[in-house]
Design a protein around this motif. Structure first.
Motif, PDB file in Angstrom:
ATOM      1  N   ALA A 131       1.062  -1.013  -0.097  1.00  0.00           N
ATOM      2  CA  ALA A 131       0.359   0.252   0.171  1.00  0.00           C
ATOM      3  C   ALA A 131       0.517   1.509   0.359  1.00  0.00           C
ATOM      4  CB  ALA A 131      -1.332   0.018   1.000  1.00  0.00           C
ATOM      5  N   GLN A 132       2.151   1.001   0.805  1.00  0.00           N
ATOM      6  CA  GLN A 132       3.014   2.266   0.560  1.00  0.00           C
ATOM      7  C   GLN A 132       3.445   2.457  -0.444  1.00  0.00           C
ATOM      8  OE1 GLN A 132       5.636   0.845   4.235  1.00  0.00           O
ATOM      9  NE2 GLN A 132       3.759   2.067   5.048  1.00  0.00           N
ATOM     10  N   MET A 133       3.632   1.161  -1.423  1.00  0.00           N
ATOM     11  CA  MET A 133       4.067   1.109  -2.551  1.00  0.00           C
ATOM     12  C   MET A 133       3.519   2.625  -3.601  1.00  0.00           C
ATOM     13  SD  MET A 133       6.404  -1.639  -2.523  1.00  0.00           S
ATOM     14  CE  MET A 133       7.288  -1.705  -4.009  1.00  0.00           C
ATOM     15  N   ALA A 134       2.208   1.765  -3.698  1.00  0.00           N
ATOM     16  CA  ALA A 134       1.207   2.389  -4.512  1.00  0.00           C
ATOM     17  C   ALA A 134       1.222   3.474  -3.785  1.00  0.00           C
ATOM     18  CB  ALA A 134      -0.211   1.489  -3.811  1.00  0.00           C
ATOM     19  N   GLY A 135       1.434   3.901  -3.016  1.00  0.00           N
ATOM     20  CA  GLY A 135       0.873   5.688  -2.480  1.00  0.00           C
ATOM     21  C   GLY A 135       1.983   6.507  -2.844  1.00  0.00           C
ATOM     22  N   ALA A 136       3.305   6.044  -2.736  1.00  0.00           N
ATOM     23  CA  ALA A 136       4.117   6.610  -3.171  1.00  0.00           C
ATOM     24  C   ALA A 136       4.307   6.381  -5.017  1.00  0.00           C
ATOM     25  CB  ALA A 136       5.847   5.975  -3.117  1.00  0.00           C
ATOM     26  N   VAL A 137       3.371   6.048  -5.512  1.00  0.00           N
ATOM     27  CA  VAL A 137       3.512   5.963  -7.099  1.00  0.00           C
ATOM     28  C   VAL A 137       2.149   6.875  -7.008  1.00  0.00           C
ATOM     29  CG1 VAL A 137       2.223   4.870  -9.407  1.00  0.00           C
ATOM     30  CG2 VAL A 137       4.021   3.462  -7.875  1.00  0.00           C
ATOM     31  N   LEU A 138       1.152   7.144  -6.836  1.00  0.00           N
ATOM     32  CA  LEU A 138       0.189   7.828  -6.310  1.00  0.00           C
ATOM     33  C   LEU A 138       0.990   9.061  -6.352  1.00  0.00           C
ATOM     34  CD1 LEU A 138      -2.433   8.937  -7.159  1.00  0.00           C
ATOM     35  CD2 LEU A 138      -3.147   8.041  -4.458  1.00  0.00           C
ATOM     36  N   GLY A 139       1.479   9.383  -5.434  1.00  0.00           N
ATOM     37  CA  GLY A 139       2.314  11.088  -4.816  1.00  0.00           C
ATOM     38  C   GLY A 139       2.842  11.536  -5.948  1.00  0.00           C
ATOM     39  N   LEU A 140       3.300  10.794  -6.789  1.00  0.00           N
ATOM     40  CA  LEU A 140       4.311  11.469  -7.475  1.00  0.00           C
ATOM     41  C   LEU A 140       3.539  11.370  -8.942  1.00  0.00           C
ATOM     42  CD1 LEU A 140       7.758   8.514  -7.899  1.00  0.00           C
ATOM     43  CD2 LEU A 140       8.071  10.702  -7.643  1.00  0.00           C
ATOM     44  N   ALA A 141       2.373  10.662  -9.219  1.00  0.00           N
ATOM     45  CA  ALA A 141       1.348  11.615 -10.679  1.00  0.00           C
ATOM     46  C   ALA A 141       1.030  12.353 -10.483  1.00  0.00           C
ATOM     47  CB  ALA A 141       0.398  10.269 -10.478  1.00  0.00           C
ATOM     48  N   LEU A 142       1.051  12.806  -8.889  1.00  0.00           N
ATOM     49  CA  LEU A 142       0.198  13.992  -8.252  1.00  0.00           C
ATOM     50  C   LEU A 142       0.915  14.961  -8.580  1.00  0.00           C
ATOM     51  CD1 LEU A 142      -2.076  12.927  -5.018  1.00  0.00           C
ATOM     52  CD2 LEU A 142      -2.616  13.516  -7.031  1.00  0.00           C
ATOM     53  N   VAL A 143       2.553  15.026  -7.759  1.00  0.00           N
ATOM     54  CA  VAL A 143       3.332  15.705  -8.371  1.00  0.00           C
ATOM     55  C   VAL A 143       3.357  16.143  -9.912  1.00  0.00           C
ATOM     56  CG1 VAL A 143       5.860  16.543  -8.254  1.00  0.00           C
ATOM     57  CG2 VAL A 143       4.642  14.874  -5.879  1.00  0.00           C
ATOM     58  N   ALA A 144       3.594  15.629 -10.630  1.00  0.00           N
ATOM     59  CA  ALA A 144       3.607  15.712 -12.165  1.00  0.00           C
ATOM     60  C   ALA A 144       2.422  16.353 -12.459  1.00  0.00           C
ATOM     61  CB  ALA A 144       3.722  14.340 -13.176  1.00  0.00           C
ATOM     62  N   VAL A 145       1.332  16.610 -11.420  1.00  0.00           N
ATOM     63  CA  VAL A 145       0.681  16.483 -12.348  1.00  0.00           C
ATOM     64  C   VAL A 145      -0.031  18.124 -11.793  1.00  0.00           C
ATOM     65  CG1 VAL A 145      -2.789  16.798 -12.056  1.00  0.00           C
ATOM     66  CG2 VAL A 145      -1.588  14.561 -12.761  1.00  0.00           C
ATOM     67  N   LEU A 146       0.451  18.742 -10.451  1.00  0.00           N
ATOM     68  CA  LEU A 146       0.327  19.502 -10.270  1.00  0.00           C
ATOM     69  C   LEU A 146       1.850  20.726 -10.694  1.00  0.00           C
ATOM     70  CD1 LEU A 146      -1.393  18.529  -6.585  1.00  0.00           C
ATOM     71  CD2 LEU A 146      -2.332  19.407  -8.416  1.00  0.00           C
ATOM     72  N   PHE A 147       2.634  19.974 -10.196  1.00  0.00           N
ATOM     73  CA  PHE A 147       3.588  20.905 -10.246  1.00  0.00           C
ATOM     74  C   PHE A 147       4.408  21.142 -11.476  1.00  0.00           C
ATOM     75  CE2 PHE A 147       2.889  20.512  -6.029  1.00  0.00           C
ATOM     76  CZ  PHE A 147       3.621  21.510  -5.577  1.00  0.00           C
ATOM     77  N   GLY A 148       3.958  20.287 -12.500  1.00  0.00           N
ATOM     78  CA  GLY A 148       5.025  19.531 -14.108  1.00  0.00           C
ATOM     79  C   GLY A 148       5.541  18.818 -13.603  1.00  0.00           C
ATOM     80  N   ARG A 149       6.670  18.301 -15.058  1.00  0.00           N
ATOM     81  CA  ARG A 149       7.317  17.602 -15.138  1.00  0.00           C
ATOM     82  C   ARG A 149       8.463  18.454 -15.315  1.00  0.00           C
ATOM     83  NH1 ARG A 149       6.699  12.261 -16.012  1.00  0.00           N
ATOM     84  NH2 ARG A 149       4.167  11.703 -16.403  1.00  0.00           N
ATOM     85  N   PRO A 150       9.693  18.096 -14.133  1.00  0.00           N
ATOM     86  CA  PRO A 150      11.274  19.035 -14.697  1.00  0.00           C
ATOM     87  C   PRO A 150      11.962  18.316 -15.673  1.00  0.00           C
ATOM     88  CG  PRO A 150      11.570  16.985 -13.457  1.00  0.00           C
ATOM     89  CD  PRO A 150      10.040  16.975 -13.364  1.00  0.00           C
ATOM     90  N   ALA A 151      12.466  19.703 -15.925  1.00  0.00           N
ATOM     91  CA  ALA A 151      13.201  19.706 -16.925  1.00  0.00           C
ATOM     92  C   ALA A 151      14.535  18.782 -17.808  1.00  0.00           C
ATOM     93  CB  ALA A 151      13.095  20.920 -18.850  1.00  0.00           C
ATOM     94  N   PRO A 152      14.570  18.319 -18.926  1.00  0.00           N
ATOM     95  CA  PRO A 152      15.845  17.047 -18.885  1.00  0.00           C
ATOM     96  C   PRO A 152      17.090  18.128 -18.516  1.00  0.00           C
ATOM     97  CG  PRO A 152      14.386  16.826 -21.317  1.00  0.00           C
ATOM     98  CD  PRO A 152      13.789  17.678 -20.196  1.00  0.00           C
ATOM     99  N   VAL A 153      18.710  17.389 -18.572  1.00  0.00           N
ATOM    100  CA  VAL A 153      19.500  17.844 -18.597  1.00  0.00           C
ATOM    101  C   VAL A 153      20.349  18.227 -19.435  1.00  0.00           C
ATOM    102  CG1 VAL A 153      19.322  19.434 -16.181  1.00  0.00           C
ATOM    103  CG2 VAL A 153      20.806  17.693 -16.717  1.00  0.00           C
ATOM    104  N   SER A 154      21.470  18.740 -20.018  1.00  0.00           N
ATOM    105  CA  SER A 154      21.866  18.143 -21.554  1.00  0.00           C
ATOM    106  C   SER A 154      23.510  18.671 -20.570  1.00  0.00           C
ATOM    107  CB  SER A 154      21.927  19.385 -22.749  1.00  0.00           C
ATOM    108  OG  SER A 154      22.350  20.885 -22.262  1.00  0.00           O
ATOM    109  N   GLY A 155      24.254  17.280 -20.895  1.00  0.00           N
ATOM    110  CA  GLY A 155      25.489  17.229 -20.665  1.00  0.00           C
ATOM    111  C   GLY A 155      25.406  16.478 -19.180  1.00  0.00           C
ATOM    112  N   PRO A 156      25.958  15.953 -18.431  1.00  0.00           N
ATOM    113  CA  PRO A 156      26.501  15.802 -16.960  1.00  0.00           C
ATOM    114  C   PRO A 156      26.165  16.501 -16.158  1.00  0.00           C
ATOM    115  CG  PRO A 156      28.610  15.649 -18.307  1.00  0.00           C
ATOM    116  CD  PRO A 156      27.858  15.893 -18.384  1.00  0.00           C
ATOM    117  N   PRO A 157      25.508  16.603 -15.286  1.00  0.00           N
ATOM    118  CA  PRO A 157      25.124  17.338 -13.352  1.00  0.00           C
ATOM    119  C   PRO A 157      26.484  18.044 -12.499  1.00  0.00           C
ATOM    120  CG  PRO A 157      24.993  15.235 -12.693  1.00  0.00           C
ATOM    121  CD  PRO A 157      25.463  15.063 -14.114  1.00  0.00           C
ATOM    122  N   VAL A 158      26.653  19.358 -12.731  1.00  0.00           N
ATOM    123  CA  VAL A 158      27.915  19.719 -12.072  1.00  0.00           C
ATOM    124  C   VAL A 158      27.378  19.933 -10.451  1.00  0.00           C
ATOM    125  CG1 VAL A 158      29.212  22.020 -11.644  1.00  0.00           C
ATOM    126  CG2 VAL A 158      29.129  21.237 -13.946  1.00  0.00           C
TER     127      VAL A 158
END
Length: 252
Positions: A208-235
């Motif tokens: 149930a906790q794992m299912a809740g985590a998936v639901l939470g991530l889906a809500l983050v995407a819906v409410l806050f949008g997806r982060p833009a991918p970065v080009s090149g390695p992170p610093v």
């Protein structure tokens, strides 16, 4: 994430932090049952101790490891960081989850020892019911939404207060009293006390906790949008003083 901190120190912080969190949860539950026979008073004492303890641990260890103390939060940090290049690596995730689980077990054993109880006593507190699983989904999805919503909106400095407040509130408004954390759930099977959970109840609770985590991530995407991918390695860069990378704290 606090990429400048060596993995060994981050893993140690996750283990120690999760152990301390479970010691607070279990120890305050034992103390509450010794001081009062009123279940409402027992739950109030247990929830207040957890809120204060969790907030302190996030403030203290957030700059070291992010203060996840929770495998589903660490997994969500890995998942969301795949696009931006600043999340946990699979190796980090495995090390975090192992340390969190070992720490949770150690914290339960420590709490038992502090109150002169057998170091390990399997809990007989059955928590097998659909309405409890639903409560765990709600508590965990809300936790993930809160943590990563704060990160997406640039307000993660409020995580110590916000996360502790969510867990404290969810103690009272969810049917399961908001475990919201697979590692802590496993640790609480090692104590036959107020905060315990029977080993047979673990699989459904964790699912149930794992299912809740998936639901939470889906809500983050819906409410806050997806982060833009970065080009090149992170610093890699250390977190500013007083702020945390994915300052993710668990549920208990």
């Amino acid at each position: 994430m606090t990429a400048a901190v060596p993995l060994g120190r981050r893993v140690a912080a996750e283990g120690v932090g999760t152990a301390a969190l479970v010691a607070v949860v279990v120890g305050s539950g034992i103390q509450a049952t010794e001081l009062s026979r009123d279940v409402g008073v027992q739950l109030l004492a247990n929830s207040l101790a957890t809120v204060f303890g969790l907030g302190v641990l996030i403030v203290l260890l957030g700059p070291v490891s992010g203060a996840h103390f929770n495998p589903v939060v660490s997994a969500a940090a890995w998942w969301t960081g795949r696009r931006t290049g600043d999340g946990l690596t699979p190796r980090d995730l495995a090390a975090y989850a192992a340390a969190q689980t070992a720490g949770a077990i150690g914290g339960a054993v420590l709490a038992n020892a502090m109150f002169a109880q057998p170091l390990v006593t399997w809990s007989a507190h059955d928590r097998s019911a659909p309405h409890l699983w639903l409560g765990e989904m709600v508590a965990t999805s809300g936790l993930v939404l809160l943590v990563f919503g704060l990160v997406r909106s640039g307000r993660d400095r409020f995580a110590p207060v916000a996360v502790a407040s969510w867990i404290g509130a969810a103690y009272w408004f969810t049917s399961s009293t908001s475990f919201a954390n697979p590692a802590v759930t496993i640790g609480r099977a090692f104590t036959d006390s107020f905060a315990g959970i029977a080993p047979a109840s673990l699989p459904a609770f964790v699912a149930a906790q794992m299912a809740g985590a998936v639901l939470g991530l889906a809500l983050v995407a819906v409410l806050f949008g997806r982060p833009a991918p970065v080009s090149g390695p992170p610093v890699p860069a250390p977190a500013p003083a007083g702020e945390h990378e994915l300052t993710a704290a668990p549920g208990r």
